[in-house]
Design a protein around this motif. Structure first.
Motif, PDB file in Angstrom:
ATOM      1  N   GLU A   1       0.816  -1.211   0.000  1.00 55.56           N
ATOM      2  CA  GLU A   1       0.000   0.000   0.000  1.00 55.56           C
ATOM      3  C   GLU A   1       0.853   1.267   0.000  1.00 55.56           C
ATOM      4  OE1 GLU A   1      -4.110  -1.635   2.086  1.00 55.56           O
ATOM      5  OE2 GLU A   1      -2.801  -0.261   3.198  1.00 55.56           O
ATOM      6  N   ALA A   2       2.060   1.162   0.524  1.00 54.59           N
ATOM      7  CA  ALA A   2       2.971   2.303   0.544  1.00 54.59           C
ATOM      8  C   ALA A   2       3.683   2.488  -0.788  1.00 54.59           C
ATOM      9  CB  ALA A   2       3.997   2.127   1.661  1.00 54.59           C
ATOM     10  N   GLY A   3       3.502   1.529  -1.698  1.00 53.97           N
ATOM     11  CA  GLY A   3       4.110   1.624  -3.021  1.00 53.97           C
ATOM     12  C   GLY A   3       5.568   1.271  -3.046  1.00 53.97           C
ATOM     13  N   ARG A   4       6.028   0.497  -2.014  1.00 48.30           N
ATOM     14  CA  ARG A   4       7.449   0.162  -1.947  1.00 48.30           C
ATOM     15  C   ARG A   4       7.758  -1.225  -2.498  1.00 48.30           C
ATOM     16  NH1 ARG A   4       6.831   2.533   3.263  1.00 48.30           N
ATOM     17  NH2 ARG A   4       6.983   0.475   4.263  1.00 48.30           N
ATOM     18  N   VAL A   5       6.753  -1.903  -3.047  1.00 47.12           N
ATOM     19  CA  VAL A   5       6.980  -3.216  -3.631  1.00 47.12           C
ATOM     20  C   VAL A   5       6.107  -3.356  -4.874  1.00 47.12           C
ATOM     21  CG1 VAL A   5       5.166  -4.342  -2.253  1.00 47.12           C
ATOM     22  CG2 VAL A   5       7.033  -5.709  -3.184  1.00 47.12           C
ATOM     23  N   ARG A   6       6.657  -4.012  -5.898  1.00 47.60           N
ATOM     24  CA  ARG A   6       5.870  -4.272  -7.120  1.00 47.60           C
ATOM     25  C   ARG A   6       5.231  -5.649  -6.964  1.00 47.60           C
ATOM     26  NH1 ARG A   6       5.581  -2.362 -12.257  1.00 47.60           N
ATOM     27  NH2 ARG A   6       7.252  -0.870 -11.836  1.00 47.60           N
ATOM     28  N   PRO A   7       3.922  -5.706  -6.763  1.00 50.20           N
ATOM     29  CA  PRO A   7       3.272  -6.994  -6.495  1.00 50.20           C
ATOM     30  C   PRO A   7       3.286  -7.909  -7.714  1.00 50.20           C
ATOM     31  CG  PRO A   7       1.626  -5.292  -6.814  1.00 50.20           C
ATOM     32  CD  PRO A   7       2.958  -4.598  -6.790  1.00 50.20           C
ATOM     33  N   SER A   8       3.391  -9.200  -7.466  1.00 53.81           N
ATOM     34  CA  SER A   8       3.338 -10.190  -8.540  1.00 53.81           C
ATOM     35  C   SER A   8       1.893 -10.348  -9.000  1.00 53.81           C
ATOM     36  CB  SER A   8       3.863 -11.536  -8.036  1.00 53.81           C
ATOM     37  OG  SER A   8       2.999 -12.038  -7.030  1.00 53.81           O
ATOM     38  N   ASP A   9       1.706 -11.010 -10.147  1.00 51.35           N
ATOM     39  CA  ASP A   9       0.351 -11.290 -10.622  1.00 51.35           C
ATOM     40  C   ASP A   9      -0.403 -12.137  -9.608  1.00 51.35           C
ATOM     41  OD1 ASP A   9       0.868  -9.877 -12.886  1.00 51.35           O
ATOM     42  OD2 ASP A   9       0.695 -11.559 -14.284  1.00 51.35           O
ATOM     43  N   ALA A  10       0.310 -13.103  -8.995  1.00 51.13           N
ATOM     44  CA  ALA A  10      -0.343 -13.979  -8.020  1.00 51.13           C
ATOM     45  C   ALA A  10      -0.851 -13.183  -6.821  1.00 51.13           C
ATOM     46  CB  ALA A  10       0.633 -15.066  -7.559  1.00 51.13           C
TER      47      ALA A  10
END
Length: 447
Positions: free
Chosen positions: A42-51
């Motif tokens: 939510e803080a935008g510090r990680v690029r989430p995977s499709d999963a």
């Protein structure tokens, strides 16, 4: 991974949707992820995977695409369906209705940043504008479509390039239209990008400008290439358009029966597709064929049919062009007053920027009618206006004929020096048709 927004944007979207549903970070994370991961996301510090996004989307009760891009589920599919409907509307001759459909699609595509849909909508708007005679608007639409497609392969950009070239052609800028079409053909053929649809579209489109410039040999060659490409193309509308363009070349070579047969094939395809503008243009060209063969009654029938169809769909520019052809037939049938009235009606819709070649044809015919009525002053005025329009457009073949008419008129009135000047101008335009205004022919496709 497919197309998606930046991590910060996705993070804010997840936080907004989670809060709206009254979920904690732990409730959203369970059972696969941790609250800390959701916090970081939510803080935008990680690029989430499709999963990860699929898990979160399921917990939030939204589609994966909506979570990843902010677009409602099935948006792109729905827009493509509506694009198809707009294309059908335009094909059946309802240009104004189609324009409204394309405009709405353009607004949505801009709002969601969908370049492919945006470009297709702009192409449709450009075609609508060509249909209704709004040449400047058409050019702007095609230019914007080119910008939207700038990063894509050349075959994908060809419809936009071709549309821009046609808008210049209809505005009377023949040389520039030919330059655009020929340079694109060169780039395709020299680069090995032998896309049959793209090549056929370009070769069919360049025939008209070639003919108006007096480059009959190039027009004939383009027609041969188009005919050779036709069996490789699946789009019947494209093949029909090709048959209509090829007919102009056959006509120039005096092959009237073959020209009529080519137009009949196009007309049948357009009847199947219900493309009324192009079908009207087939009647137009058939009328021209009959006129060249001296079958004036049949020519008048075909041209009136074309004019009725085009007027019904408010295709103003094309209607004016057909009216000029019809006036010529009426004059040849000894109905000069009717022809003159028709020409004066349409001249208000034509100008140097809009249908220059046909505006010149209208003035040329009015000059001939004035000569028949022994009004030399009016005849000269019309010929001079026509000459100015044709010189601006670069229509070499028509210029030579007009200079002969003007020279004869001046000679009969005793103005020998002025007549000689007119003849010299005409002879200059008759020298090696197609070579005085055009550079080397474009590279050939591997047929």
């Amino acid at each position: 991974m497919g197309e998606r927004d930046e991590p910060e944007v996705i993070g804010r979207r997840v936080q907004r949707l989670r809060s709206a549903r009254g979920l904690t970070q732990r409730q959203l994370a369970e059972p696969t992820y941790t609250p800390a991961y959701i916090s970081t996301l939510e803080a935008g510090r990680v690029r989430p995977s499709d999963a990860a996004l699929r898990h979160i989307a399921e917990r939030l009760g939204v589609a994966f695409e909506e979570l990843a891009t902010g677009r409602p589920a099935r948006l792109v599919t729905d827009l493509r369906l509506r694009l198809t409907e707009a294309q059908r509307t335009l094909a059946t001759g309802e240009a104004e209705h189609a324009r409204e459909q394309y405009a709405a699609l353009l607004a949505e595509a801009e709002g969601y940043g969908l370049d492919e849909v945006l470009a297709t909508a702009l192409l449709g708007l450009g075609e609508c504008a060509l249909d209704t005679g709004d040449i400047s608007d058409a050019r702007r639409c095609f230019e914007r479509a080119e910008e939207a497609l700038a990063g894509l392969p050349l075959p994908v950009r060809v419809p936009a390039l071709r549309g821009r070239a046609v808008s210049h052609y209809l505005a009377g800028e023949l040389r520039y239209a030919v330059y655009l079409l020929e340079s694109t053909l060169d780039e395709l053929n020299r680069g090995g990008l032998h896309d049959p649809d793209a090549l056929l579209l370009l070769y069919a489109s360049v025939i008209g400008p070639y003919m108006d410039m007096g480059a009959h040999a190039r027009a004939a060659q383009a027609a041969e290439f188009a005919l050779a490409l036709a069996p490789r193309v699946d789009d019947p509308a494209l093949v029909a358009r090709m048959h209509r363009s090829v007919a102009r070349t056959l006509l120039a070579e005096g092959r009237l029966t073959e020209a009529d047969a080519s137009l009949a094939k196009a007309a049948e395809l357009y009847r199947q597709l219900q493309i009324r503008t192009e079908l009207a243009n087939c009647h137009w060209m058939r009328g021209y064929v009959y006129a060249q063969g001296g079958r004036l009654e049949r020519a008048e029938q075909e041209l009136r049919e074309a004019l009725t169809m085009l007027t019904a769909k408010r295709a103003g520019l094309y209607s004016s062009q057909v009216a000029v052809e019809l006036a010529d037939v009426l004059h040849r049938r000894d109905r000069s007053e009717e022809a003159s009235a028709l020409l004066h009606d349409v001249l208000g819709d034509l100008s140097s920027e809009r249908g220059a070649v046909h505006a010149a044809a209208a003035h040329r015919l009015l000059g001939i009618i004035a000569e028949d009525g022994r009004d030399s002053e009016a005849a000269e005025e019309h010929y001079v206006r026509a000459l100015s329009l044709l010189e601006r457009a670069g229509a070499a073949g028509d210029l030579a004929d007009l200079c002969r008419l003007l020279g004869d008129l001046l000679r009969r009135s005793g103005r020998v020096e002025a007549a000689l000047d007119a003849y010299r101008t005409g002879l200059g335009h008759r020298t090696a048709p197609g070579t005085t205004t055009l550079g080397p022919a474009p590279a050939q496709p591997p047929l």
